[in-house]
Design a protein around this motif. Structure first.
Motif, PDB file in Angstrom:
ATOM      1  N   UNK A 231      38.636  48.289   1.862  1.00 21.98           N
ATOM      2  CA  UNK A 231      37.493  48.822   3.010  1.00 21.98           C
ATOM      3  C   UNK A 231      37.434  50.388   2.946  1.00 21.98           C
ATOM      4  N   UNK A 232      38.484  51.182   2.666  1.00 19.98           N
ATOM      5  CA  UNK A 232      38.108  52.541   2.539  1.00 19.98           C
ATOM      6  C   UNK A 232      37.026  52.836   1.509  1.00 19.98           C
ATOM      7  N   UNK A 233      37.153  52.186   0.234  1.00 17.11           N
ATOM      8  CA  UNK A 233      36.241  52.400  -0.548  1.00 17.11           C
ATOM      9  C   UNK A 233      34.822  51.828  -0.485  1.00 17.11           C
ATOM     10  N   UNK A 234      34.617  50.677   0.165  1.00 12.68           N
ATOM     11  CA  UNK A 234      33.412  50.489   0.627  1.00 12.68           C
ATOM     12  C   UNK A 234      32.829  51.331   1.716  1.00 12.68           C
ATOM     13  N   UNK A 235      33.300  52.010   2.475  1.00  5.70           N
ATOM     14  CA  UNK A 235      32.991  53.048   3.269  1.00  5.70           C
ATOM     15  C   UNK A 235      32.442  53.909   2.818  1.00  5.70           C
ATOM     16  N   UNK A 236      32.896  54.538   1.456  1.00  2.63           N
ATOM     17  CA  UNK A 236      32.402  55.659   0.708  1.00  2.63           C
ATOM     18  C   UNK A 236      31.095  55.360   0.005  1.00  2.63           C
TER      19      UNK A 236
END
Length: 244
Positions: free
Chosen positions: A58-63
């Motif tokens: 989730x965190x990486x996809x946000x970036x």
């Protein structure tokens, strides 16, 4: 639990597996196809790596700015635990705090026919797991599985620590012609200049491309130099003949 990638890369998945979301809505695996798809096998009673893998993704996809979830690709978390229910799934989604705006392109599900379909789908991708009575947990690989829009296995990325560039490259691998803008020089160069290193489990610069390109340029320069020298000599000979 090691996945034999040479055996399963490129294998085609059945599209008719029936899945159920937390609200009871049913859909098929085929409904998630048509765009690159990231599949995560998890079990919703897990307190360790499963929520960690989902949260880190989730965190990486946000970036990632170049590709947008739902528009350019989709994500599917499926439970391999035959005892999971819509209730345990709902608690898992709340625990991992998947935001509402991502849930349109990221679905969590259990199999409607768990007794048969769990083993069929996991086996078709080489994904192995087993219940440890001593530890009271499932032992399983932590892996993101990238699927092409046509439903073929394109890439396995292991570990709970995910970096942005590797994820972008895997998405391009999963769908070179669609997700990578053919008019974008950056996407074309990125896809060509990087290749997946199975030993290290990550993408590395494709040095052979650079060596080949350097050799090609050197060869072209030699030909060009020879043409210039030849032309210069012929011109000089003509001048001399006129003088004589």
């Amino acid at each position: 639990m090691q996945i034999d990638e040479s055996k399963y890369l490129g294998s085609s998945l059945q599209a008719d597996y029936l899945l159920v979301e937390a609200d009871g809505q049913e859909f098929t695996l085929g409904d998630m196809m048509g765009k690159p798809l990231i599949i995560l096998f998890s079990y919703y009673g897990c307190d360790g790596t499963c929520p960690t893998l989902n949260t880190n993704l989730k965190r990486v996809l946000r970036d990632i700015d170049r590709f947008q979830i739902e528009k350019d690709y989709k994500v599917l978390t499926i439970s391999f635990d035959k005892l999971d229910t819509t209730e345990t799934m709902r608690n898992f989604v709340e625990k991992t705090e998947i935001p509402a705006d991502m849930q349109t392109g990221w679905r969590h599900a259990i199999f409607k026919h768990q007794e048969t379909d769990v083993d069929k789908l996991t086996a078709s991708m080489g994904y192995k797991y087993f219940w440890s009575r001593a530890d009271q947990v499932f032992l399983h690989p932590n892996v993101l599985i990238f699927i092409t829009p046509e439903g073929r296995v394109a890439r396995y990325l292991y570990g709970t620590a995910i970096d942005k560039q590797t994820l972008e490259l895997a998405l391009i691998d999963a769908d070179w012609n669609r997700i990578a803008n053919s008019t974008s020089v950056i996407d074309i160069l990125v896809g060509v200049c990087y290749s997946y290193n199975f030993q290290d489990g990550k993408y590395t610069l494709n040095y052979s491309i650079f060596v080949g390109l350097a050799s090609l340029l050197f060869g072209i320069s030699l030909v060009g130099f020879s043409v210039v020298v030849f032309h210069f000599k012929k011109k000089k000979q003509r001048r001399l003949s006129h003088v004589v």
